[in-house]
Design an enzyme around this catalytic site. Structure first.
Site, PDB file in Angstrom:
ATOM      1  N   ARG A  36      68.955 -88.753 -68.879  1.00 30.53           N
ATOM      2  CA  ARG A  36      68.438 -87.503 -69.707  1.00 30.53           C
ATOM      3  C   ARG A  36      68.945 -86.579 -68.509  1.00 30.53           C
ATOM      4  O   ARG A  36      68.972 -85.059 -69.793  1.00 30.53           O
ATOM      5  CB  ARG A  36      67.279 -87.463 -69.957  1.00 30.53           C
ATOM      6  CG  ARG A  36      66.219 -87.062 -68.972  1.00 30.53           C
ATOM      7  CD  ARG A  36      64.913 -87.140 -69.239  1.00 30.53           C
ATOM      8  NE  ARG A  36      63.310 -86.960 -68.299  1.00 30.53           N
ATOM      9  CZ  ARG A  36      62.660 -87.631 -68.215  1.00 30.53           C
ATOM     10  NH1 ARG A  36      61.796 -87.776 -69.838  1.00 30.53           N
ATOM     11  NH2 ARG A  36      61.813 -87.485 -66.696  1.00 30.53           N
ATOM     12  N   GLY A  40      71.986 -89.451 -59.997  1.00 34.59           N
ATOM     13  CA  GLY A  40      71.444 -89.040 -58.491  1.00 34.59           C
ATOM     14  C   GLY A  40      69.717 -88.645 -59.221  1.00 34.59           C
ATOM     15  O   GLY A  40      68.922 -88.644 -57.700  1.00 34.59           O
ATOM     16  N   SER A 182      49.286 -82.963 -47.343  1.00 31.87           N
ATOM     17  CA  SER A 182      50.545 -82.970 -45.891  1.00 31.87           C
ATOM     18  C   SER A 182      50.795 -84.369 -45.509  1.00 31.87           C
ATOM     19  O   SER A 182      51.780 -84.687 -44.581  1.00 31.87           O
ATOM     20  CB  SER A 182      49.484 -83.166 -44.423  1.00 31.87           C
ATOM     21  OG  SER A 182      48.504 -84.124 -44.523  1.00 31.87           O
ATOM     22  N   ILE A 185      56.725 -84.455 -48.232  1.00 30.46           N
ATOM     23  CA  ILE A 185      56.849 -83.537 -49.150  1.00 30.46           C
ATOM     24  C   ILE A 185      56.209 -82.109 -48.303  1.00 30.46           C
ATOM     25  O   ILE A 185      56.581 -81.101 -47.906  1.00 30.46           O
ATOM     26  CB  ILE A 185      56.622 -83.615 -50.584  1.00 30.46           C
ATOM     27  CG1 ILE A 185      57.346 -85.032 -51.025  1.00 30.46           C
ATOM     28  CG2 ILE A 185      57.373 -82.495 -51.042  1.00 30.46           C
ATOM     29  CD1 ILE A 185      57.358 -85.654 -52.420  1.00 30.46           C
ATOM     30  N   ALA A 267      51.340 -80.742 -53.095  1.00 27.03           N
ATOM     31  CA  ALA A 267      51.851 -81.322 -52.686  1.00 27.03           C
ATOM     32  C   ALA A 267      51.127 -82.522 -52.646  1.00 27.03           C
ATOM     33  O   ALA A 267      51.289 -83.418 -51.579  1.00 27.03           O
ATOM     34  CB  ALA A 267      53.194 -81.390 -51.328  1.00 27.03           C
ATOM     35  N   GLY A 269      50.998 -85.313 -54.230  1.00 24.88           N
ATOM     36  CA  GLY A 269      51.710 -86.878 -54.790  1.00 24.88           C
ATOM     37  C   GLY A 269      52.430 -86.745 -56.048  1.00 24.88           C
ATOM     38  O   GLY A 269      53.015 -85.858 -56.359  1.00 24.88           O
ATOM     39  N   HIS A 443      73.605 -94.933 -22.208  1.00 24.29           N
ATOM     40  CA  HIS A 443      72.646 -93.265 -21.338  1.00 24.29           C
ATOM     41  C   HIS A 443      74.375 -92.560 -21.599  1.00 24.29           C
ATOM     42  O   HIS A 443      75.117 -92.926 -20.829  1.00 24.29           O
ATOM     43  CB  HIS A 443      72.519 -93.769 -20.506  1.00 24.29           C
ATOM     44  CG  HIS A 443      71.942 -92.752 -18.987  1.00 24.29           C
ATOM     45  ND1 HIS A 443      70.760 -92.318 -19.578  1.00 24.29           N
ATOM     46  CD2 HIS A 443      72.872 -92.378 -18.406  1.00 24.29           C
ATOM     47  CE1 HIS A 443      70.401 -91.089 -18.275  1.00 24.29           C
ATOM     48  NE2 HIS A 443      71.755 -91.656 -17.893  1.00 24.29           N
TER      49      HIS A 443
HETATM   50  C1  FAD Z   1      60.484 -83.064 -52.182  1.00 22.12           C
HETATM   51  C2  FAD Z   1      61.084 -84.709 -52.062  1.00 22.12           C
HETATM   52  C3  FAD Z   1      61.348 -84.449 -51.506  1.00 22.12           C
HETATM   53  C4  FAD Z   1      61.432 -85.921 -51.331  1.00 22.12           C
HETATM   54  N1  FAD Z   1      62.994 -86.447 -49.614  1.00 22.12           N
HETATM   55  C5  FAD Z   1      62.732 -87.808 -49.857  1.00 22.12           C
HETATM   56  C6  FAD Z   1      62.669 -88.059 -48.088  1.00 22.12           C
HETATM   57  O1  FAD Z   1      63.720 -87.962 -47.749  1.00 22.12           O
HETATM   58  N2  FAD Z   1      63.736 -89.736 -48.994  1.00 22.12           N
HETATM   59  C7  FAD Z   1      63.080 -90.741 -49.394  1.00 22.12           C
HETATM   60  O2  FAD Z   1      63.523 -91.833 -48.916  1.00 22.12           O
HETATM   61  N3  FAD Z   1      62.773 -89.963 -50.466  1.00 22.12           N
HETATM   62  C8  FAD Z   1      62.615 -88.946 -50.639  1.00 22.12           C
HETATM   63  N4  FAD Z   1      61.737 -88.169 -52.183  1.00 22.12           N
HETATM   64  C9  FAD Z   1      61.211 -89.269 -52.659  1.00 22.12           C
HETATM   65  C10 FAD Z   1      62.432 -89.685 -53.584  1.00 22.12           C
HETATM   66  O3  FAD Z   1      62.934 -88.815 -53.916  1.00 22.12           O
HETATM   67  C11 FAD Z   1      62.345 -90.576 -54.920  1.00 22.12           C
HETATM   68  O4  FAD Z   1      61.736 -91.716 -54.285  1.00 22.12           O
HETATM   69  C12 FAD Z   1      63.708 -91.086 -55.286  1.00 22.12           C
HETATM   70  O5  FAD Z   1      64.514 -89.822 -56.848  1.00 22.12           O
HETATM   71  C13 FAD Z   1      63.352 -92.225 -56.319  1.00 22.12           C
HETATM   72  O6  FAD Z   1      63.819 -92.998 -57.080  1.00 22.12           O
HETATM   73  P1  FAD Z   1      64.586 -93.814 -58.696  1.00 22.12           P
HETATM   74  O7  FAD Z   1      65.532 -94.277 -58.627  1.00 22.12           O
HETATM   75  O8  FAD Z   1      63.555 -94.675 -58.968  1.00 22.12           O
HETATM   76  O9  FAD Z   1      63.983 -92.223 -58.818  1.00 22.12           O
HETATM   77  P2  FAD Z   1      64.313 -90.328 -59.485  1.00 22.12           P
HETATM   78  O10 FAD Z   1      65.086 -90.334 -58.365  1.00 22.12           O
HETATM   79  O11 FAD Z   1      62.770 -90.136 -60.498  1.00 22.12           O
HETATM   80  O12 FAD Z   1      65.201 -90.750 -60.844  1.00 22.12           O
HETATM   81  C14 FAD Z   1      64.560 -91.192 -62.224  1.00 22.12           C
HETATM   82  C15 FAD Z   1      66.047 -90.541 -62.995  1.00 22.12           C
HETATM   83  O13 FAD Z   1      65.312 -90.792 -64.335  1.00 22.12           O
HETATM   84  C16 FAD Z   1      65.809 -89.839 -64.869  1.00 22.12           C
HETATM   85  N5  FAD Z   1      64.513 -90.816 -66.907  1.00 22.12           N
HETATM   86  C17 FAD Z   1      63.332 -90.356 -66.658  1.00 22.12           C
HETATM   87  N6  FAD Z   1      62.819 -90.618 -67.991  1.00 22.12           N
HETATM   88  C18 FAD Z   1      64.163 -90.998 -68.524  1.00 22.12           C
HETATM   89  C19 FAD Z   1      64.236 -91.636 -70.162  1.00 22.12           C
HETATM   90  N7  FAD Z   1      62.876 -91.794 -70.570  1.00 22.12           N
HETATM   91  N8  FAD Z   1      66.215 -91.665 -70.685  1.00 22.12           N
HETATM   92  C20 FAD Z   1      66.914 -91.079 -69.690  1.00 22.12           C
HETATM   93  N9  FAD Z   1      66.491 -90.971 -68.633  1.00 22.12           N
HETATM   94  C21 FAD Z   1      65.337 -90.441 -67.819  1.00 22.12           C
HETATM   95  C22 FAD Z   1      65.213 -88.943 -64.621  1.00 22.12           C
HETATM   96  O14 FAD Z   1      65.874 -87.752 -64.872  1.00 22.12           O
HETATM   97  C23 FAD Z   1      65.921 -88.867 -63.698  1.00 22.12           C
HETATM   98  O15 FAD Z   1      66.747 -88.415 -63.030  1.00 22.12           O
HETATM   99  C24 FAD Z   1      61.276 -87.014 -52.219  1.00 22.12           C
HETATM  100  C25 FAD Z   1      60.863 -86.456 -52.982  1.00 22.12           C
HETATM  101  C26 FAD Z   1      60.950 -85.161 -52.877  1.00 22.12           C
HETATM  102  C27 FAD Z   1      59.891 -85.367 -54.587  1.00 22.12           C
END
Ligand code: FAD
Lengths: 464, 311
Positions: A36, A40, A182, A185, A267, A269, A443
């Site tokens: 949506r 990525g 803490s 994030i 931050a 959760g 090393h």
């Molecule tokens: C600030 C921040 C920093 C982070 N840093 C790290 C890190 O360094 N390393 C790490 O491993 N993780 C990190 N994370 C966590 C990581 O971003 C998530 O674990 C990861 O993105 C999860 O992937 P996902 O595919 O489950 O979901 P998401 O990446 O959240 O993707 C879900 C997608 O589904 C789409 N979507 C939702 N509902 C619908 C719908 N009904 N129809 C169509 N599309 C929909 C959304 O638009 C989104 O693009 C971080 C998170 C945050 C917020």
């Protein structure tokens, strides 16, 4: 739209969803990804990647303060915040484009729409799209990710009280900042904003910061944050938070004086994106904001699976991707597919000092009843770290005394997020201390500290 | 830490390259298996390319040995005789391993059998004399002397010390003799490594120790994995002669019967002698009939003239 029927429909194009779709295509299936917003997901657009781009800017900024130690004299330093943020967005945009190309290359259909589960008919699940179309698929993978969790009495207005989304695209730097929470994030933002010259107070409800990490690691990060000038308050419960044009005031249980700052970042959760998906028409269970699945991603409803942040912890991108792969392999009946084992997902935090770990903490290993052999080696004993001028931190390894199993590894210090995979591989290959000791580490590298830590667990460290 | 003893400069011991076929198992799986006396090459690995992982060893270790259930016990006690009355005992991991290995052996190794009678009066006498002279606590058994004779015969006829590996035939440099020991619920074959290099006194100590630890279930996997040749002795049960199933990957197994007084003909005269019949089962892919026959001849020579095996 030409095609409306698919083998697998993936809802959400984050690291869970797009990886699952590519794997499905590799296995000869016809997948569709429905996204949506941006391909990525959070990771590439609003999470892992843009924050790392920001932290890199902060790290470079910080390194200027140390230039004189290296004999390099630098003139006046100016930070152009708009350019810092712009670069971070450019990096995110480039990677999101990259995902688009990958999906195209693998002949994965991508639909830009919001998806909602529909009826099941003749072995196919219908999915209703926000653009009015409908597709159907034999299997559906829900990979809708998560969003910042709110606190009951604090509302994020996006201006003074922020979630990570606004926090990574600041237009101005606040003078002072309260960060609530803490975990990875919160600690990353604390490190970033502090390096950018903001007065940061990090507030944690539990007794220590980075609460999922080993206690020694939490203690070390707390000390080095405080030494830099970040204020840390642990075991603290926020009562009421008010905001006005001048900033935020937060009152704390048991404290007379309230905290004041120009801005606040929440931050605390995440919560899964489980709404408006049509889950209520299925047998899918949601527990505290996240979809309940078995270890393969199967939900309570036949033919519907869930992976990544919308399911249980740890909420990390690489875990989402791996779940996507095993879920698809399981659906297609591949041989030798294994669920993610306990403690197999490494976790990294990219603050300064960096933190990385895999497996059990010392406390967890003790509680599980293991007899332990524990090694710890400081980067102060590592030649490369000293040459780099970055010798704070340590590597801690925890072995089962009886079997030599590497139960856990915990690192804090220079580039440890790049090092942890060495231990992750060792754990996957079920190496014991003997193989780790017998491995030759080059090393001078930071990785030598990993070797020494193992040696130290058996009283054989050479350089300490 | 305790100080390691520092010894005078000596040449480094030669590291022995393992001739055993490689079992792919994780280091952790190996360690847990060794700790629990589990033979790795009898476990199917669930890892990539069949690699044995910790979970495989752990599930092998907890494979149930079924108990008679209460209901079954009740039926047994009731005293009423029913047709086809029976009950199930779950096959232990060891039973399954024996079953699959021996089934493989019978299906894949074309067995042939050669039997000879050995007059062992001299051997019995030599044994008596040796035991009178032997140091405290050492008791050489007939079986020890048979192992010694077999080891000498394997060195004398090295073609019989062989194992079929498809593309190649493996020829062993030493007589690594596995001896079948019956234990609770099955049998196990601990190995006397390089038996030809052990004098009878040393050999008897090794075999007594292996047999005792085998019965106590205290053998390490490495002590019963591999080897080049097997000896199975059922003489103590009064069995006159029998033909054994080859214990893969070995090329031969020697089945030893009881030493008993039998009438024999010497130079046209009837006489009584103690005779022991032995049967060699050989894998025809690796060992031909003539080789087996030569080996038996050599073995018989050592047994009937025990002085020669003492050299
Ligand atoms: C600030 C921040 C920093 C982070 N840093 C790290 C890190 O360094 N390393 C790490 O491993 N993780 C990190 N994370 C966590 C990581 O971003 C998530 O674990 C990861 O993105 C999860 O992937 P996902 O595919 O489950 O979901 P998401 O990446 O959240 O993707 C879900 C997608 O589904 C789409 N979507 C939702 N509902 C619908 C719908 N009904 N129809 C169509 N599309 C929909 C959304 O638009 C989104 O693009 C971080 C998170 C945050 C917020």
């Amino acid at each position: 739209m030409t095609d409306t029927q698919f083998d697998i429909a993936v809802i959400g194009g984050g690291p869970g969803g797009y990886v699952a779709a590519i794997r499905a295509a590799q296995l000869g299936l016809k997948p569709v990804v429905i996204e949506r917003e941006n391909l990525g997901g959070i990771c590439l657009n609003w999470g892992c990647i843009p924050t790392k781009a920001l932290l890199r800017a902060a790290e470079l900024r910080h390194s200027i303060d140390e230039m004189a130690d290296f004999g390099i004299m630098v003139g006046e330093v100016k930070v152009d915040l708009a350019a810092v943020v712009k670069r971070s967005r450019k990096v995110a945009g480039r990677l999101s484009m990259g995902v688009k190309h990958l999906l195209k290359k693998n002949k994965v259909t991508v639909i830009a729409a919001e998806a909602k589960l529909g009826a099941a008919k003749g072995g196919l699940r219908q999915i209703n799209l926000s653009n009015g179309d409908m597709v159907s698929a034999k299997h559906v993978i829900i990979a809708t990710g998560a969003r910042a969790r709110a606190l009951p009495n604090i509302e994020a207005d996006g201006k003074t009280i922020l979630t990570y989304r606004e926090a990574m695209v600041p237009e101005t730097m606040p003078e002072s900042l309260i960060i609530v929470g803490s975990g990875a994030i919160g600690s990353e933002f604390a490190s970033f904003y502090h390096d950018m010259g903001v007065k940061v107070t990090l507030v944690e409800a539990l007794e220590r910061i980075l609460p999922v990490e080993d206690e020694d690691v939490s203690a070390f990060v707390q000390k080095s944050f405080e030494k830099r000038g970040i204020t840390i308050m642990t075991g603290v419960k926020l009562q009421a938070v008010t905001s006005d044009a001048n900033g935020v005031q937060a009152s704390i249980e048991g404290h007379d004086k309230s905290l004041q700052a120009s801005r606040m970042i929440l931050a605390v959760g995440i919560t899964g994106n489980t709404e408006n998906l049509g889950l209520e028409t299925t047998k899918i269970k949601v527990d505290r904001g996240h979809i309940v699945t078995d270890q393969w991603g199967a939900t309570g409803e036949a033919g519907i699976y869930a992976i990544g942040d919308v399911t249980g912890p740890p909420w990390l991108a690489h875990k989402a991707s791996h779940e996507g792969i095993i879920c698809v392999e399981r659906i297609t009946g591949q041989k030798d597919v294994h669920a993610i084992g306990a403690g197999a997902v490494p976790g990294c935090t990219y603050c300064r000092p960096q933190v990385a770990s895999v497996g059990m903490t010392e406390a967890a290993a003790k509680q599980a009843g293991h007899d332990l052999k524990i090694g710890q080696f400081p980067f102060a004993g590592n030649g490369k770290a000293i040459a780099l001028g970055d010798d704070g931190g340590f590597v801690k390894t925890i072995f089962d005394a009886k079997t030599g199993e590497l139960l856990g590894a915990h690192m804090v210090g220079p580039e440890v997020t790049e090092l942890i995979q060495g231990y992750a591989i060792a754990r996957t290959l079920e190496a014991t201390e003997a193989e780790l000791m017998a491995t030759i580490f080059p090393h001078p590298t930071l990785s030598e500290a990993m070797h020494e830590s193992v040696l130290d667990a058996y009283d054989r460290a050479i350089h300490f | 830490m305790t100080a390691a003893p520092v010894t005078a400069a000596a040449p480094f011991p030669e590291t022995k390259s393992s001739d055993k076929p490689r079992v792919f198992a994780s280091p952790l799986a190996r360690r847990i298996a060794a700790d629990r006396n589990i033979v790795l090459d009898r476990i199917t690995g669930s890892g990539p390319h069949g690699r044995i992982l910790r979970r495989d060893v752990e599930s092998a270790a907890i494979a149930p040995i079924a108990q008679t259930t209460a209901a079954q016990a009740e039926t047994l006690q009731a005293g009423t005789i029913q047709q086809g009355d029976s009950y199930l005992v779950a096959n232990s991991q060891m039973r399954k391993a024996i079953a699959s290995r021996l089934q493989d052996s019978k299906q894949q190794a074309p067995h042939f059998y050669l039997t000879v009678d050995c007059v062992i009066d001299n051997l019995l006498e030599a044994r008596k004399a040796l035991n009178v002279k032997a140091a405290e606590g050492i008791k050489i058994s007939v079986n020890d002397m048979i192992i010694r004779a077999a080891a000498m015969a394997l060195i004398a006829v090295p073609e019989a010390n062989a194992s079929w590996e498809g593309e190649n035939t493996r020829l062993f440099r030493h007589a690594d003799i596995a001896m079948a020991v019956a234990i609770d619920g099955g049998l196990i074959t601990p190995i006397v490594w390089a038996a030809e290099q052990k004098g009878l006194a040393a050999l008897s100590q090794v075999t007594a120790d292996l047999a005792a630890r085998a019965r106590d279930g205290k053998l390490a996997a490495s002590e019963y994995t591999g080897g080049s040749f097997t000896i199975s002795n059922l003489g103590m049960f009064g069995v006159r002669e029998f033909a054994a199933v080859i214990n893969p990957p070995h090329g031969c197994i020697l089945a030893v019967g009881a030493g008993e007084q039998r009438p024999i003909v010497i130079d046209g005269n009837l006489a009584v002698a103690t005779v022991m019949s032995v049967t060699l089962s050989a894998d025809h892919r690796a060992v031909d009939g003539a080789v087996g026959a030569r080996w038996l001849q050599a073995f018989k020579g050592f047994v009937e003239n025990p002085v020669t095996m003492l050299l």
